[in-house]
Write an enzyme that holds these catalytic residues in place. Structure first.
Site, PDB file in Angstrom:
ATOM      1  NE  ARG A 165     -31.105  59.349  32.130  1.00 22.51           N
ATOM      2  CZ  ARG A 165     -30.609  58.659  33.149  1.00 22.51           C
ATOM      3  NH1 ARG A 165     -29.552  59.107  33.808  1.00 22.51           N
ATOM      4  NH2 ARG A 165     -31.133  57.507  33.497  1.00 22.51           N
ATOM      5  CB  SER A 240     -36.588  56.823  32.141  1.00 22.32           C
ATOM      6  OG  SER A 240     -35.956  55.899  32.982  1.00 22.32           O
ATOM      7  CD  GLU A 336     -34.107  59.863  29.888  1.00 17.72           C
ATOM      8  OE1 GLU A 336     -33.248  59.802  28.985  1.00 17.72           O
ATOM      9  OE2 GLU A 336     -34.494  58.881  30.527  1.00 17.72           O
TER      10      GLU A 336
END
Ligand code: EPU
Length: 340
Positions: A165, A240, A336
């Site tokens: 990520r 998420s 995130e």
């Protein structure tokens, strides 16, 4: 000709469905338009933020600057032989539409990334990943424009500095480049299908698929995602909310003696990644609701806005969850999503 709108509601521009306003908003549908904007006083007088699909952002208040809405469209074949195809997709294209285009042509590689919300330009930014595939495995290069100079620059896959990520565009070169297109390398035959991750095998079985194809895997992933992830069009969310944390193997082994079922995915021989969703569920936050915001009942990693929730409420909820996980497991959860 570029057109700058003033005092614009951002509700339609973020999948959390949070009400916030931007001082200015400008839609960019070509590289030439961006270059014109870079020369304008509005760009140079204040803050800016480049907005893709708004599926990974939390607005905690109004934005006192210029939102640059990426609207570049197009998908082109740049090269192909009988084994592979290289496609260039412009950054304002919807990611899932690109996946469907690849699936319809039986081009392999991105089928496991079906139904991920957001735009093509955001994909390399955070190296989107799901069901055992990350976009870094398929990216050949990323075309950009440097905001300070208006110069074009192509980043090779290596220069993108991809991690879990993460990319150079989110870290060292944050806010320095505008991504205009992404070139992907996909297979036309001998597809390297990724069929073993999570619920994929059982879903293919339920679908009576014995010989998986690019299309059936895409369908399986869509089925899995629909079964446990809330549709942002119905319930506001940004996928998420946290990253899955990586912890030391020694800490993991200590936790295992108390929590036998703790899942973990080895990163290297010293570190292991633990699902944040599992940690949050153990802290009994799964399915909890505080006024208009909450933790999704089917996937604890997803925070939701049931309607009318504010960015501040989501942020406070996320901080409560972080505190609970830190206290119980001594693990720090990192968001995130981008918090603005
Ligand atoms: N789990 C729980 N409780 C929960 C959620 C998960 O115990 O409420 C456990 C599951 O049982 C499983 C493990 O956690 O053992 C992993 O769960 P899952 O396969 O659902 O994936 P994840 O690690 O929670 C990641 C990505 C998702 C991606 C899925 C599938 C991150 C931060 N998230 O979630 O990506 O779709 O894997 O590959 O890495 C996103 O980034 O927005 C996103 C949705």
């Amino acid at each position: 000709m570029i057109k700058v709108e003033e005092n614009v509601s951002l509700k339609e521009y973020n999948t959390f469905g949070i009400e916030a306003r931007a001082k200015y908003l400008c839609r960019i549908s070509s590289e030439a338009e961006l270059i014109a904007l870079l020369k304008s006083p509005i760009f140079n007088e204040g803050e800016h933020y480049i907005l893709g699909g708004g599926s990974n952002i939390l607005f905690t208040g109004d934005f006192d600057g210029l939102m640059i809405k990426v609207d570049l469209k197009g998908i082109e074949i740049v090269a192909e032989d009988e084994r592979e195809v290289r496609i260039k997709a412009y950054s304002g294209e919807n990611w899932h539409q690109l996946v469907l285009h690849a699936v319809a042509n039986d081009w392999g590689g991105i089928e496991n990334l079906s139904l991920i919300p957001g735009t093509v330009g955001a994909a390399p930014m955070q190296n989107i990943g799901a069901y055992g595939v990350e976009i870094k495995n398929l990216i050949e290069s990323v075309d950009t424009i440097e905001l300070a100079t208006g110069l074009f620059r192509t980043f090779t896959n290596e220069e993108c500095g991809f991690g879990y990520r993460e990319s150079v565009f989110k870290k060292e070169l944050r806010k320095k480049y505008f991504i205009s297109s992404v070139t992907l390398r996909l297979t036309k035959k001998n597809h390297q299908l990724n069929t073993s991750y999570g619920a994929i095998p059982e879903t293919l079985k339920e679908m009576h698929v014995t010989i998986p194809t690019v299309k059936s895997i895409s369908e399986a992933v869509i089925k899995i995602r629909r079964s446990k992830l809330p549709d942002p069009a119905v319930i506001g969310n940004a996928g998420s909310f946290f990253k899955n944390p990586t912890i030391r193997l020694t800490q993991y082994k200590n936790l295992q003696s108390e929590y036998v079922a703790i899942p973990g995915y080895p990163v290297d021989n010293q570190n292991i990644k633990v699902p944040a969703g599992w940690l949050i569920e153990q802290c009994e936050w799964k399915g909890k609701r505080i006024n208009n915001v909450g933790v999704h009942p089917k996937q604890a990693l997803v925070l939701v806005n049931y309607g009318g929730g504010t960015g501040e409420e989501i942020l406070q909820l996320s901080e409560k969850i972080q505190a609970a996980v830190l206290e119980k497991f001594d693990i720090t959860l990192t968001p995130e999503v981008n918090i603005l």
